[in-house]
Write a protein that holds these residues in place. Sequence first.
Motif, PDB file in Angstrom:
ATOM      1  N   LYS A 140       0.420  -1.290  -0.337  1.00 29.70           N
ATOM      2  CA  LYS A 140       0.102  -0.355   0.639  1.00 29.70           C
ATOM      3  C   LYS A 140       0.844   1.610   0.115  1.00 29.70           C
ATOM      4  N   ILE A 141       0.354   2.409  -0.685  1.00 25.45           N
ATOM      5  CA  ILE A 141       1.308   3.804  -0.456  1.00 25.45           C
ATOM      6  C   ILE A 141       0.325   4.085  -0.020  1.00 25.45           C
ATOM      7  N   GLU A 142       0.509   5.193   1.571  1.00 26.74           N
ATOM      8  CA  GLU A 142      -0.483   6.716   1.391  1.00 26.74           C
ATOM      9  C   GLU A 142       0.305   7.393   1.251  1.00 26.74           C
ATOM     10  N   LEU A 143      -1.466   8.335   0.855  1.00 29.22           N
ATOM     11  CA  LEU A 143      -0.558   9.197   0.734  1.00 29.22           C
ATOM     12  C   LEU A 143      -1.797  10.001   1.497  1.00 29.22           C
ATOM     13  N   TYR A 144      -1.297  12.054   1.118  1.00 29.64           N
ATOM     14  CA  TYR A 144      -2.016  12.601   2.185  1.00 29.64           C
ATOM     15  C   TYR A 144      -1.613  14.372   2.050  1.00 29.64           C
ATOM     16  N   THR A 145      -2.730  14.963   2.106  1.00 30.11           N
ATOM     17  CA  THR A 145      -2.864  16.183   1.588  1.00 30.11           C
ATOM     18  C   THR A 145      -4.498  16.874   2.190  1.00 30.11           C
ATOM     19  N   ASP A 146      -3.633  18.726   2.787  1.00 31.23           N
ATOM     20  CA  ASP A 146      -4.708  19.704   3.365  1.00 31.23           C
ATOM     21  C   ASP A 146      -6.303  19.652   2.625  1.00 31.23           C
ATOM     22  N   THR A 147      -5.994  19.387   1.652  1.00 33.64           N
ATOM     23  CA  THR A 147      -6.323  19.803   0.748  1.00 33.64           C
ATOM     24  C   THR A 147      -7.065  19.557  -0.930  1.00 33.64           C
ATOM     25  N   PHE A 148      -7.552  18.804  -2.029  1.00 33.21           N
ATOM     26  CA  PHE A 148      -7.689  18.931  -2.630  1.00 33.21           C
ATOM     27  C   PHE A 148      -8.607  19.659  -3.812  1.00 33.21           C
ATOM     28  N   THR A 149      -8.475  21.003  -3.504  1.00 34.48           N
ATOM     29  CA  THR A 149      -8.427  22.062  -5.028  1.00 34.48           C
ATOM     30  C   THR A 149      -6.940  22.899  -4.802  1.00 34.48           C
ATOM     31  N   PRO A 170      -2.187  27.373  -6.538  1.00 32.27           N
ATOM     32  CA  PRO A 170      -1.360  25.944  -7.622  1.00 32.27           C
ATOM     33  C   PRO A 170      -0.661  25.011  -6.922  1.00 32.27           C
ATOM     34  N   GLU A 171       0.111  25.614  -6.141  1.00 29.17           N
ATOM     35  CA  GLU A 171       0.819  24.420  -5.474  1.00 29.17           C
ATOM     36  C   GLU A 171       0.653  24.137  -3.973  1.00 29.17           C
ATOM     37  N   ILE A 172       0.804  22.095  -4.295  1.00 25.14           N
ATOM     38  CA  ILE A 172       0.104  21.673  -3.061  1.00 25.14           C
ATOM     39  C   ILE A 172       1.661  20.364  -2.486  1.00 25.14           C
ATOM     40  N   THR A 173       1.969  20.944  -1.209  1.00 26.40           N
ATOM     41  CA  THR A 173       2.784  18.975  -0.922  1.00 26.40           C
ATOM     42  C   THR A 173       1.581  18.314  -0.225  1.00 26.40           C
ATOM     43  N   VAL A 174       2.100  16.871  -1.291  1.00 28.44           N
ATOM     44  CA  VAL A 174       1.319  15.418  -0.641  1.00 28.44           C
ATOM     45  C   VAL A 174       2.743  14.876  -0.138  1.00 28.44           C
ATOM     46  N   LYS A 175       1.802  14.035   1.071  1.00 28.48           N
ATOM     47  CA  LYS A 175       3.114  13.331   2.295  1.00 28.48           C
ATOM     48  C   LYS A 175       3.012  12.043   1.395  1.00 28.48           C
ATOM     49  N   TYR A 176       3.697  11.531   1.597  1.00 31.41           N
ATOM     50  CA  TYR A 176       3.445   9.662   1.074  1.00 31.41           C
ATOM     51  C   TYR A 176       4.295   8.620   1.755  1.00 31.41           C
ATOM     52  N   LYS A 177       3.533   7.458   1.991  1.00 28.78           N
ATOM     53  CA  LYS A 177       4.668   7.205   2.868  1.00 28.78           C
ATOM     54  C   LYS A 177       3.771   5.055   2.327  1.00 28.78           C
ATOM     55  N   ALA A 178       5.098   4.148   2.377  1.00 23.92           N
ATOM     56  CA  ALA A 178       5.041   3.123   1.208  1.00 23.92           C
ATOM     57  C   ALA A 178       4.979   1.916   3.062  1.00 23.92           C
ATOM     58  N   MET A 188      -3.667   6.545  -5.294  1.00 22.91           N
ATOM     59  CA  MET A 188      -4.509   7.922  -6.579  1.00 22.91           C
ATOM     60  C   MET A 188      -5.092   8.769  -4.974  1.00 22.91           C
ATOM     61  N   LEU A 189      -4.941   9.896  -5.569  1.00 23.21           N
ATOM     62  CA  LEU A 189      -6.377  11.778  -5.465  1.00 23.21           C
ATOM     63  C   LEU A 189      -6.206  11.915  -6.499  1.00 23.21           C
ATOM     64  N   LYS A 190      -7.436  12.901  -6.195  1.00 23.79           N
ATOM     65  CA  LYS A 190      -8.267  13.035  -7.881  1.00 23.79           C
ATOM     66  C   LYS A 190      -8.044  14.916  -6.518  1.00 23.79           C
ATOM     67  N   PHE A 191      -7.462  15.486  -7.826  1.00 21.69           N
ATOM     68  CA  PHE A 191      -7.325  17.274  -7.160  1.00 21.69           C
ATOM     69  C   PHE A 191      -8.092  17.952  -8.672  1.00 21.69           C
ATOM     70  N   THR A 192      -8.954  19.290  -7.902  1.00 15.82           N
ATOM     71  CA  THR A 192      -9.413  19.853  -8.674  1.00 15.82           C
ATOM     72  C   THR A 192      -8.849  21.489  -9.030  1.00 15.82           C
ATOM     73  N   ALA A 193      -8.101  21.771 -10.351  1.00 16.20           N
ATOM     74  CA  ALA A 193      -7.737  23.196 -10.485  1.00 16.20           C
ATOM     75  C   ALA A 193      -9.536  23.998 -11.061  1.00 16.20           C
ATOM     76  N   GLU A 194      -8.663  25.225  -9.960  1.00 13.46           N
ATOM     77  CA  GLU A 194      -9.948  26.320 -11.165  1.00 13.46           C
ATOM     78  C   GLU A 194      -9.813  27.557 -10.712  1.00 13.46           C
ATOM     79  N   GLY A 195      -9.716  28.596 -12.008  1.00  7.10           N
ATOM     80  CA  GLY A 195      -9.063  29.638 -11.810  1.00  7.10           C
ATOM     81  C   GLY A 195      -7.896  29.811 -12.565  1.00  7.10           C
ATOM     82  N   LEU A 196      -7.387  28.879 -13.653  1.00  9.51           N
ATOM     83  CA  LEU A 196      -5.906  28.988 -13.846  1.00  9.51           C
ATOM     84  C   LEU A 196      -6.227  28.934 -15.146  1.00  9.51           C
ATOM     85  N   GLY A 197      -7.037  29.161 -15.755  1.00 10.06           N
ATOM     86  CA  GLY A 197      -7.834  28.662 -17.394  1.00 10.06           C
ATOM     87  C   GLY A 197      -7.316  27.469 -18.292  1.00 10.06           C
TER      88      GLY A 197
END
Length: 732
Positions: free
Chosen positions: A381-390, A396-404, A467-476
């Motif tokens: 398993k690969i665990e992924l951690y983040t504070d937001t998905f938007t 426009p940038e976000i940091t995702v932590k991971y652990k195998a 996997m994690l799903k993200f949504t980007a808005e306002g960037l064109g």
Amino acid sequence: MDICETHSDRKLFCNDWEFYKAAFGSDYSEDFAFKPVDIPHDWLIYNTNDLYETSTGWYRKAFSYQKKEGIRTFIRFDGVYMDSKVYVNGALAGEWKYGYSAFMFDITDLVKDGENVVTVRVDHHSPNSRWYSGAGFAKDSAYVFRAEWTDYKTEPFVHIFPYWDFSDGLPCDVRVCSNAPRVELFKDGVSMGAYDIDHKHGKELTANYIIPYEKGELKAVAYDENGNIIAEDMQRSFGDAVRIEAAPDKTEILADGSDLVYIEISAFDKDGTFCANANNRVNVSVEGAARLMGLDNGDSTDYDQYKGTSRRLFSGKMLAVIGVADKTGEIKVTLTSKGLPDCVVTLDAVEAEYDSGTSSLENVGFAPTECGRTDEIPVRKIELYTDTFTLDKDNPEITVKYKALPVNSDYAEDIEFRVTNEKGITSNLAECEVTADSIKVKAKGDGSFWLRAMCKNGTERYHIISMLKFTAEGLGNALTDPYQFVIGGLFTRASDNVSSGMKKGVGFAMGKVTSWAAYDNLDFGSSGSDTVTVQIWANTLDPVKISFYDGIPEESGKLLGTFCYHKEPEWMIFKPETFKLSRKLKGIETLCTLTEDGFQVGGFNFEKVSREFAVNNAADADNIYGDKFTKGEKYVTEIGNNVMLDFGEFDFSEKQPSRLVISGKSPLALNSIHLILNGSEDENRILCEFRTDDSENYAQRSFDISGISGKQKVSFAFLPGSNFDFEYFRFE
């Protein structure tokens, strides 16, 4: 299924068949008691207690046919499971040994004028992958079928899938199936909602939920029509495996030379919870009055040999098959796995009459593993951690932590990361940068994208994907480079009848119905291109048509050309074909492909022309302005006073021009033209005195130039008193 002629419409061939189920391997007989059926037909579903039944089915259909001179006739099947042979009028037309794909036979020489008979022999033998993943372990899909084929009044059950172990906060699809009329799902004791299943007329045969993951417990309850609880199922969160357990189907084995014991091997965490995604490698040894016959785990992507002593668990389980030797006595089966305590099973071979002619000497020995190791701890398993998905233009940038996991895995350092769309195709909406324990994700355009973490676990294929799903808005809009290969499955809009194709391509609908797929925001740049190479797989001997549009046809898109593709098909092989469009696509464009013929497109790319030293037509200027001019398809004519043609940026970094060639004509003996070059630091104007002797025909004039390098914006200015027809220019 259909029957077709090379140059005519297909004819559906699904009605008025007859069927007879025979013993496995039975040849055809006129004495068979055939019964009427329509296609598709499945004889195995009538006995839900033996979905693995080994048997042979015979199908038969009589039909009338009129042969036509010069026309070839084919019969096509969308699929026959599992091994099939097709006969026409008693003669073999062909055989097909793969149940998951369509196939077609040429029967021109077998059909006759008048009455004909086609018969199909279908051999179904166990074990196979029809309903189960192998090793006798039921897939989730097996429970879905079971829910429709069994009676809740006599065999009530409910089943939750998938298991409950994901990354915190990840929205998870949770489904519940049951043969009962009503189900309800609870998360840590709180109801997530009840659902009534209409088994007779309904189209949604499972209760579906979206639940953000957090450690805990899921419980499903099935009710009868009076609201009584008749079945329950549970999924709990779990950790890494700390032990393996073995459950033999019996502890005594007959010393008759042919008796077998099946040992189910499972993994459990420190709390005794079954680890449903454990993939620990287990080594098996047998001592005493028995021998190891083989190992299986139900994973169709696992290339380790069945006849070996080492195999990984799959979905937390594997199966060891133990065969009796030629003597009585104690049998000791030892299971070892790196980092876990050994597990020992003791069996007893008891006296029995030995089967005459049976060989019981063969013993499975060591066989090389796909990863080359037998002492490994794979990533489960690969665990992924983040504070937001938007993400947005301000963030426009976000940091995702991971652990195998397990943390002591031998492949914890071999994790790969990729930004993809929903189908797993690399996306241009974002990019990622990997550090020691995190991933920096930067959005580049609006839309949804997925961050995928993948591990091959020492093999050539990805076995673990988180996997994690993200949504980007306002960037064109993010732009796509059409000069690189654009995968067919990356279409941004499509008709409802378009589907995902093989190898991440796009599949167009069959049956002479219109279907289309569009690719928005292709950045062709200022030079543009009119030449596209498309990878096509058309599983037909007939030609197929493909049309290209600038934009969506039903939204005033402009036709760029309709072409014919006709190459001999090879099974699941894309073949390239290059098409010349009616005009260049420049700037940001939408390319739409349209057809009425069913074929697949693996992708496409446009030919990029280096315009620095190519012919540049005057009409291809990015911008034309001034007092007087006429713009045509290729030429700009009647250029008068103070006209400017801007051609955008040219890159002379690698090669510098020494000459400029201009092609044109004029009724004047002399036209003064300024070549204007704007670099990063200064502007350079070069006067080109274009002299003409013939006002009727285009002529070329050369002008020496020097000292031009780097990126330059190229323009032509026509001075007062000009009267010039401009065809093209070229740097040399």
